[in-house]
Design an enzyme around this catalytic site. Sequence first.
Site, short mmCIF file in Angstrom:
data_model
loop_
_atom_site.label_atom_id
_atom_site.label_comp_id
_atom_site.label_asym_id
_atom_site.label_seq_id
_atom_site.Cartn_x
_atom_site.Cartn_y
_atom_site.Cartn_z
N TYR A 75 0.84 -1.20 0.00
CA TYR A 75 0.00 0.00 0.00
C TYR A 75 0.88 1.25 0.00
O TYR A 75 0.56 2.24 -0.66
CB TYR A 75 -0.93 0.01 1.22
CG TYR A 75 -1.95 1.11 1.12
CD1 TYR A 75 -3.17 0.89 0.48
CD2 TYR A 75 -1.68 2.39 1.60
CE1 TYR A 75 -4.10 1.91 0.34
CE2 TYR A 75 -2.60 3.41 1.47
CZ TYR A 75 -3.81 3.16 0.84
OH TYR A 75 -4.72 4.17 0.71
N PHE A 127 -6.64 21.56 -24.29
CA PHE A 127 -7.05 20.18 -24.39
C PHE A 127 -8.32 20.03 -23.58
O PHE A 127 -8.48 20.68 -22.55
CB PHE A 127 -5.95 19.20 -23.92
CG PHE A 127 -6.34 17.78 -24.18
CD1 PHE A 127 -6.31 17.28 -25.47
CD2 PHE A 127 -6.82 16.97 -23.16
CE1 PHE A 127 -6.73 15.98 -25.74
CE2 PHE A 127 -7.25 15.68 -23.41
CZ PHE A 127 -7.20 15.18 -24.70
N THR A 128 -9.22 19.17 -24.05
CA THR A 128 -10.57 19.10 -23.47
C THR A 128 -10.56 18.96 -21.94
O THR A 128 -11.14 19.77 -21.23
CB THR A 128 -11.33 17.91 -24.08
OG1 THR A 128 -10.49 16.75 -24.00
CG2 THR A 128 -11.67 18.18 -25.54
N ASP A 218 2.13 20.62 -20.23
CA ASP A 218 1.37 19.40 -20.47
C ASP A 218 2.34 18.52 -21.26
O ASP A 218 2.50 18.67 -22.46
CB ASP A 218 0.09 19.69 -21.26
CG ASP A 218 -0.72 18.41 -21.48
OD1 ASP A 218 -0.14 17.30 -21.37
OD2 ASP A 218 -1.93 18.50 -21.77
N LYS A 261 -0.01 8.04 -23.34
CA LYS A 261 0.45 8.49 -24.67
C LYS A 261 1.94 8.14 -24.79
O LYS A 261 2.28 6.98 -24.93
CB LYS A 261 0.21 9.99 -24.84
CG LYS A 261 -1.12 10.50 -24.28
CD LYS A 261 -2.34 10.04 -25.03
CE LYS A 261 -3.64 10.38 -24.33
NZ LYS A 261 -3.90 11.79 -24.13
N ARG A 385 -12.95 16.14 -33.95
CA ARG A 385 -12.36 17.25 -33.22
C ARG A 385 -12.87 18.52 -33.90
O ARG A 385 -12.25 19.04 -34.81
CB ARG A 385 -10.83 17.20 -33.25
CG ARG A 385 -10.21 16.26 -32.20
CD ARG A 385 -10.47 16.76 -30.81
NE ARG A 385 -9.87 15.93 -29.76
CZ ARG A 385 -10.53 15.52 -28.67
NH1 ARG A 385 -11.79 15.78 -28.50
NH2 ARG A 385 -9.90 14.84 -27.75
N PHE A 452 -18.55 15.37 -26.28
CA PHE A 452 -18.17 14.55 -27.44
C PHE A 452 -18.10 13.07 -27.12
O PHE A 452 -18.28 12.23 -27.99
CB PHE A 452 -16.84 15.04 -28.03
CG PHE A 452 -15.68 14.98 -27.08
CD1 PHE A 452 -15.47 15.98 -26.16
CD2 PHE A 452 -14.82 13.89 -27.09
CE1 PHE A 452 -14.41 15.91 -25.26
CE2 PHE A 452 -13.75 13.82 -26.20
CZ PHE A 452 -13.56 14.83 -25.28
C1 LIG Z 1 -4.81 12.63 -23.41
C2 LIG Z 1 -4.35 13.96 -23.04
C3 LIG Z 1 -4.63 14.50 -21.78
C4 LIG Z 1 -5.50 13.80 -20.76
O1 LIG Z 1 -4.96 12.60 -20.33
P1 LIG Z 1 -5.88 11.34 -19.94
O2 LIG Z 1 -4.88 10.30 -19.57
O3 LIG Z 1 -6.70 10.97 -21.13
O4 LIG Z 1 -6.74 11.73 -18.78
C5 LIG Z 1 -4.12 15.76 -21.51
N1 LIG Z 1 -3.41 16.46 -22.41
C6 LIG Z 1 -3.13 15.96 -23.63
C7 LIG Z 1 -2.31 16.76 -24.59
C8 LIG Z 1 -3.59 14.71 -23.99
O5 LIG Z 1 -3.31 14.24 -25.21
#
Ligand SMILES: *Cc1c(COP(=O)(O)O)cnc(C)c1O
Length: 460
Positions: A75, A127-128, A218, A261, A385, A452
């Site tokens: 843990y 980003f969303t 980011d 990613k 998009r 979306f």
């Molecule tokens: C996918 C993504 C996010 C969000 O990450 P999640 O793992 O999907 O929550 C943030 N910024 C960028 C540029 C992304 O491509």
Amino acid sequence: MSGKYIPWAEPYKIKVVEPLKMTTLEERKHAIKEAGFNTFLLRSEDVYIDFLTDSGTNAMSDAQWAGMMMGDEAYAGSKNFYRLEAAVQKYYGYKYLVPTHQGRGAEHLLSQAMIKPGDYVPGNMYFTTTRFHQEKAGATFVDVIIDEAHDSQSLHPFKGNIDLQKFEDLINRVGADKIPYICLAVTVNMAGGQPVSMENMKQVKALADKHGIKVMLDATRGVENAYFIQQREEGYANKSVAEILLEMASYTDGATMSGKKDLLVNIGGFVAVNDWDIFEELRNMVVVYEGLHTYGGLAGRDMEAMAIGLEESVQDQNISSRVRQVEYLGKLLEKADIPFIKPVGGHAIFLDAKRFYPQIPQEEYPAQTLAADLYVESGVRAMERGIVSAGRDVKTGENHKPKLELVRLTIPRRVYTQAHFDVVAYWVEELYHHREKAKGLKMVYEPKYLRFFQARFERL
Ligand SMILES: *Cc1c(COP(=O)(O)O)cnc(C)c1O
């Protein structure tokens, strides 16, 4: 460049295969209707080639799978946490790490820790989920990306750059004390995976420092960005991607990361900072929302796979083959005169739905329509998009009307071969040949947040 073309190939071979299912046209017509013409609502087993997203769809290496067996599922104080922390310190250079279940978990913590209601957060496009968490914490998001980013025909090599004048204008308008940080995304997903130059990052950092504003990266696609700097920016051709990445991070004060990613895993993320006070707040909050600060919603094995994936991700041959796969698809579509965003970005091809379907007005969702039509035509799954993803203004409730209406063909890492790209290009071209027959959609169900993902449509 002179000289003859030297072929390249993916720097790995296949050890495990997952069979793909082919469907009939009738089955796909039925499936898309059931899914409300939203590719997010399709069942994956009804999909042939899945270019919905490159998020968490990576193929892990044998080393990563072996690492999964080394999960220390304690843990507290799992050894995999310390391994991940060391990898982040080594390759990104940040001092303090808080793991999270994925990128939006990190965005949530950072936004809550740094934003006060009434603040402003500038960013190079949005980003969303990132913008959502900033707004939820009470901030107003302000787009400070260069104008070229909104022009699908501009060939600017660093279309993700921040417009320093726009940033400075915002500082003058609202005051630096209302701007806790600038959110610097590399590469810019919503602009088509477009990179930011090192020069620009340096200048952004200098301007932000002058006003006591932090720079938060980011870093989700930072390795892809580093590769573009190596390929396109003067002075970096002989540097390794790992060296470039470390320099990029040095112009920032911290980062949020979706490990799904660049980092070649199926789940995971983190937030990392240099500032002890911010770290303290993040470490305290993670306990409430994700889990203890040494696992942050992840199993030990997930942290191990992410640490190994992180190291693999910065190898030049990994990232060059990743981007070259995207370029390969781009070249095929170019030959067929398909309208898409250029230059080709790091993770996806973005079809230009406005030019693909000029007869469909933005209110009838040209990109949503194109993604649905491509699925019906071929079983290839992409995503919208455009106006659906852009959502509504939180204050006025009006639809955001983005200049770009795009369909993203997103390439999972290490999953498909060039033959798959040949097939995808063929079907996009087929669809293009009878494009004038297409009719738009109307939205019949609209979720409140990030619509979306779950919105439903009917054919007009
Ligand atoms: C996918 C993504 C996010 C969000 O990450 P999640 O793992 O999907 O929550 C943030 N910024 C960028 C540029 C992304 O491509």
